[in-house]
Scaffold this motif. Structure first.
Motif, short mmCIF file in Angstrom:
data_model
loop_
_atom_site.label_atom_id
_atom_site.label_comp_id
_atom_site.label_asym_id
_atom_site.label_seq_id
_atom_site.Cartn_x
_atom_site.Cartn_y
_atom_site.Cartn_z
N LYS A 22 -10.61 -2.10 -1.69
CA LYS A 22 -10.19 -0.90 -2.35
C LYS A 22 -9.97 0.05 -1.10
O LYS A 22 -10.79 0.10 -0.27
CB LYS A 22 -11.67 -0.49 -2.95
N PHE A 23 -8.90 0.69 -1.21
CA PHE A 23 -8.39 1.68 -0.43
C PHE A 23 -9.47 2.82 -0.57
O PHE A 23 -9.78 3.28 -1.83
CB PHE A 23 -6.90 2.14 -0.63
N GLU A 24 -9.81 3.50 0.34
CA GLU A 24 -10.90 4.52 0.33
C GLU A 24 -11.88 4.23 -0.39
O GLU A 24 -12.77 5.02 -1.05
CB GLU A 24 -10.19 5.76 -0.30
N ASN A 79 -0.92 12.42 14.06
CA ASN A 79 -0.34 13.12 12.92
C ASN A 79 -1.59 13.39 11.97
O ASN A 79 -1.39 14.20 11.06
CB ASN A 79 0.74 12.51 12.36
N HIS A 80 -2.63 12.40 11.98
CA HIS A 80 -3.58 12.52 10.57
C HIS A 80 -4.52 11.85 11.46
O HIS A 80 -4.65 10.59 11.98
CB HIS A 80 -2.50 11.84 9.50
N MET A 81 -5.92 12.39 10.85
CA MET A 81 -7.08 11.91 11.44
C MET A 81 -7.91 10.89 10.51
O MET A 81 -8.91 10.56 10.56
CB MET A 81 -8.08 13.13 11.65
N GLU A 82 -7.30 10.87 9.15
CA GLU A 82 -8.20 10.12 8.51
C GLU A 82 -8.58 8.70 8.99
O GLU A 82 -7.40 8.09 9.65
CB GLU A 82 -7.50 9.82 6.95
N PRO A 83 -9.69 8.09 9.05
CA PRO A 83 -9.94 6.86 9.85
C PRO A 83 -9.16 5.66 9.62
O PRO A 83 -9.13 4.77 10.50
CB PRO A 83 -11.70 6.57 9.45
N ASP A 84 -8.35 5.76 8.43
CA ASP A 84 -7.52 4.38 8.48
C ASP A 84 -6.36 4.61 9.41
O ASP A 84 -5.62 3.63 9.72
CB ASP A 84 -6.71 4.46 7.12
N HIS A 85 -6.14 5.77 10.13
CA HIS A 85 -5.28 6.14 11.17
C HIS A 85 -5.73 6.27 12.68
O HIS A 85 -5.22 6.00 13.68
CB HIS A 85 -4.22 6.91 10.85
N SER A 86 -6.93 6.82 12.38
CA SER A 86 -7.31 7.18 13.68
C SER A 86 -8.84 6.11 14.38
O SER A 86 -9.27 6.44 15.49
CB SER A 86 -8.26 8.82 13.52
N VAL A 145 -1.31 17.61 3.66
CA VAL A 145 -0.51 16.44 3.41
C VAL A 145 -0.92 15.08 4.10
O VAL A 145 -0.16 14.58 5.18
CB VAL A 145 0.82 16.49 3.51
N HIS A 146 -2.13 14.80 4.22
CA HIS A 146 -3.19 15.02 2.98
C HIS A 146 -4.36 15.65 3.32
O HIS A 146 -5.12 15.97 2.65
CB HIS A 146 -3.17 13.40 2.63
N TRP A 147 -4.56 16.01 4.83
CA TRP A 147 -5.93 16.58 5.31
C TRP A 147 -5.33 18.10 6.04
O TRP A 147 -4.18 18.29 6.06
CB TRP A 147 -6.56 15.76 6.27
N GLY A 164 3.20 10.77 8.55
CA GLY A 164 2.01 10.69 8.27
C GLY A 164 2.12 10.01 6.87
O GLY A 164 2.81 9.08 6.43
N ASP A 165 1.08 10.60 5.95
CA ASP A 165 0.76 9.94 4.86
C ASP A 165 1.95 9.85 3.64
O ASP A 165 2.35 9.38 2.84
CB ASP A 165 -0.50 10.37 4.10
N ALA A 166 2.75 11.12 4.12
CA ALA A 166 3.81 11.60 3.12
C ALA A 166 5.02 10.28 3.25
O ALA A 166 5.07 9.72 4.12
CB ALA A 166 4.64 12.62 3.60
N ARG A 193 2.22 4.82 -7.07
CA ARG A 193 0.55 4.60 -7.23
C ARG A 193 -0.26 5.17 -6.19
O ARG A 193 -1.23 6.09 -6.39
CB ARG A 193 0.25 3.06 -7.19
N TYR A 194 0.31 5.13 -4.90
CA TYR A 194 -0.23 5.61 -3.90
C TYR A 194 -0.27 7.50 -3.83
O TYR A 194 -1.22 7.94 -3.57
CB TYR A 194 0.46 5.25 -2.65
N TYR A 195 0.77 7.85 -4.24
CA TYR A 195 1.07 9.08 -4.55
C TYR A 195 -0.14 9.77 -5.40
O TYR A 195 -0.72 10.66 -5.23
CB TYR A 195 2.27 9.70 -4.80
N ALA A 223 6.37 6.20 7.48
CA ALA A 223 5.10 6.83 7.16
C ALA A 223 4.01 6.07 7.87
O ALA A 223 4.12 4.83 8.37
CB ALA A 223 5.15 6.76 5.77
N THR A 224 2.78 6.22 7.31
CA THR A 224 1.51 5.82 7.92
C THR A 224 1.45 4.32 7.08
O THR A 224 0.45 3.55 7.46
CB THR A 224 0.30 6.64 8.01
N HIS A 225 1.96 4.10 6.19
CA HIS A 225 1.79 3.17 5.07
C HIS A 225 3.08 2.72 4.51
O HIS A 225 3.90 3.70 4.01
CB HIS A 225 0.71 3.20 4.01
N GLY A 226 3.07 1.23 4.36
CA GLY A 226 4.46 0.88 3.77
C GLY A 226 5.83 0.76 4.59
O GLY A 226 5.62 1.15 5.85
FE1 FEO Z 1 -4.82 10.07 4.50
FE2 FEO Z 1 -3.46 6.90 5.08
O1 FEO Z 1 -4.57 8.44 5.21
#
Ligand code: FEO
Length: 395
Positions: A22-24, A79-86, A145-147, A164-166, A193-195, A223-226
């Motif tokens: 599960k993501f997050e 670009n983004h600090m959420e831990p899935d990237h930082s 977008v998103h933090w 980033g996540d966008a 689904r991600y959005y 982007a950071t995913h996909g």
């Molecule tokens: Fe908002 Fe993929 O982190």
């Protein structure tokens, strides 16, 4: 090892996560997810754009070393600090102790808070540029977008946007890295689904970011995913534009709870009536077993929504309450919403649903009804009145 020099001196160096369920810790990942990072090699300096989840940081380091060997990395752009990237910041800093970590003032606070790092953290301003020699990176602030610290980075010469996540989506990369190498439709579905799961609450900020990007030539969106979007840049930008303005496709989602089948019987009837009106996209979710991630995705996609709930402990049936709360969080708009409830001795679900739904910026069908115990002729009449108004609003 997923490494690809998709533009001269610009490499994909991300990793696939096929283990996390599960993501997050919230959103299911049947197809996995990628954590994307990029390496930009200028004539004089080398920069990384974001890192990856901590659990995959050693594989990530291998990716970097396979490109630059024993050379050093000069900059880490965050670009983004959420831990899935930082998550790999501390490791990168320990391997490259002189590295300058680039972000904005909000990023700097988060780097200290999460990782205790303050040394060589450089705060830049919106529009600032960083010269790597033959390649210049420009920073575009896109808060929420998103933090709050979120920004994008663009290499203008090649038209490469690190977003980033966008424009991101779920789904690990199954061999292909750039969109023309893979089955794009699967990833577009995963982008919905991600959005809907992650970004929908921040749609207004996505719209602002899109405005800021207007007129900039984009050859690649990273982007950071996909996947990296290249041939499909227009399609993913259009998809995000539609999503952030809550534009919809023709279709109806029916999301319900039913303990003993009576509410479900009415749901089946409603679905049949809608089909008879020519509506082909009808998605039915029993919320006791449905995956909320997918329910939200379809609600972000289709114009109509019918919610049905039994009364439970004088309120809304808990799985239905969870959906309604998720819709409230995302500030759902521009949808036509009908609802009804069922009960044995006290019709409370409908009342509670009305209280919540009336506060949303949706077209709410007022002709709701309460199904008492099991469906009878009077309930069918009430349902028909509700459906007439609903179909009329769907247009
Ligand atoms: Fe908002 Fe993929 O982190």
């Amino acid at each position: 090892m997923n490494i690809y020099e998709f533009a001269q001196g610009i490499f994909y160096i991300g990793v696939n996560d096929r283990t996390t369920e599960k993501f997050e810790s919230l959103w299911s990942l049947p197809n996995g997810v990628s954590y994307n990072s990029y390496l930009v090699k200028g004539d004089n300096k080398i920069a990384l754009i974001d890192t990856v989840h901590a659990s995959l940081s050693l594989k990530y380091l291998d990716n970097i070393k396979s490109i630059i060997g024993d050379s050093t990395v000069d900059y880490l752009i965050i670009n983004h600090m959420e831990p899935d990237h930082s998550g790999a910041i501390s490791l990168i800093k320990s391997i490259y102790p002189g590295i300058k970590i680039i972000g904005n003032t909000k990023t700097a606070g988060m780097i200290e808070g999460y990782y205790g790092i303050t040394e060589n953290v450089v705060s830049i301003n919106d529009g600032d540029e960083l010269d790597l020699g033959g390649k210049k990176l420009k920073f575009i602030f896109t808060p929420m977008v998103h933090w709050p610290e979120t920004m994008m980075t663009i290499e203008q010469q090649a038209g490469v946007l690190f977003s980033g996540d966008a424009f991101g989506c779920y789904g690990a990369l199954n061999g292909g890295i750039v969109d023309q190498e893979l089955d794009v439709d699967t990833y577009i579905d995963e982008a919905y689904r991600y959005y809907s799961n992650i970004v929908a609450k921040y749609g207004i900020f996505v719209a602002k970011a899109l405005q800021k990007l207007e007129g900039i030539k984009l050859n690649y969106i990273c982007a950071t995913h996909g996947p990296i979007w290249h041939e499909q840049v227009r399609r993913i930008v259009d998809t995000y534009t539609r999503l952030c303005h809550w534009e919809s496709e023709e279709g109806v989602v029916i999301a319900y709870g039913s303990m003993y089948g009576n509410t479900q019987e009415m749901v089946e009837r409603i679905a049949r009536q809608l089909a008879l009106q020519g509506i082909k996209q009808i998605k039915i979710y029993n919320l006791s077993k449905a995956d909320l991630s997918y329910v939200l995705s379809d609600i972000c996609r289709y114009k109509g929504l019918v919610i049905a709930s039994p009364t439970y402990s004088m309120g809304i049936f808990p799985p239905v309450a969870a959906l309604v709360e998720a819709l409230k969080t995302r500030e759902i708009k521009e949808r036509v919403v009908a609802y009804f409830g069922s009960y044995t001795w006290a019709p409370m679900a409908t009342k509670k649903l009305a209280e919540i739904l009336q506060g949303m910026k949706v077209t709410l069908i007022g002709d709701s009804f309460d199904l008492k115990q099991s469906m009878g002729a009077k309930d069918e009449e009430a349902c028909d009145a509700m459906l007439k108004a609903f179909i009329n609003e769907l247009g």
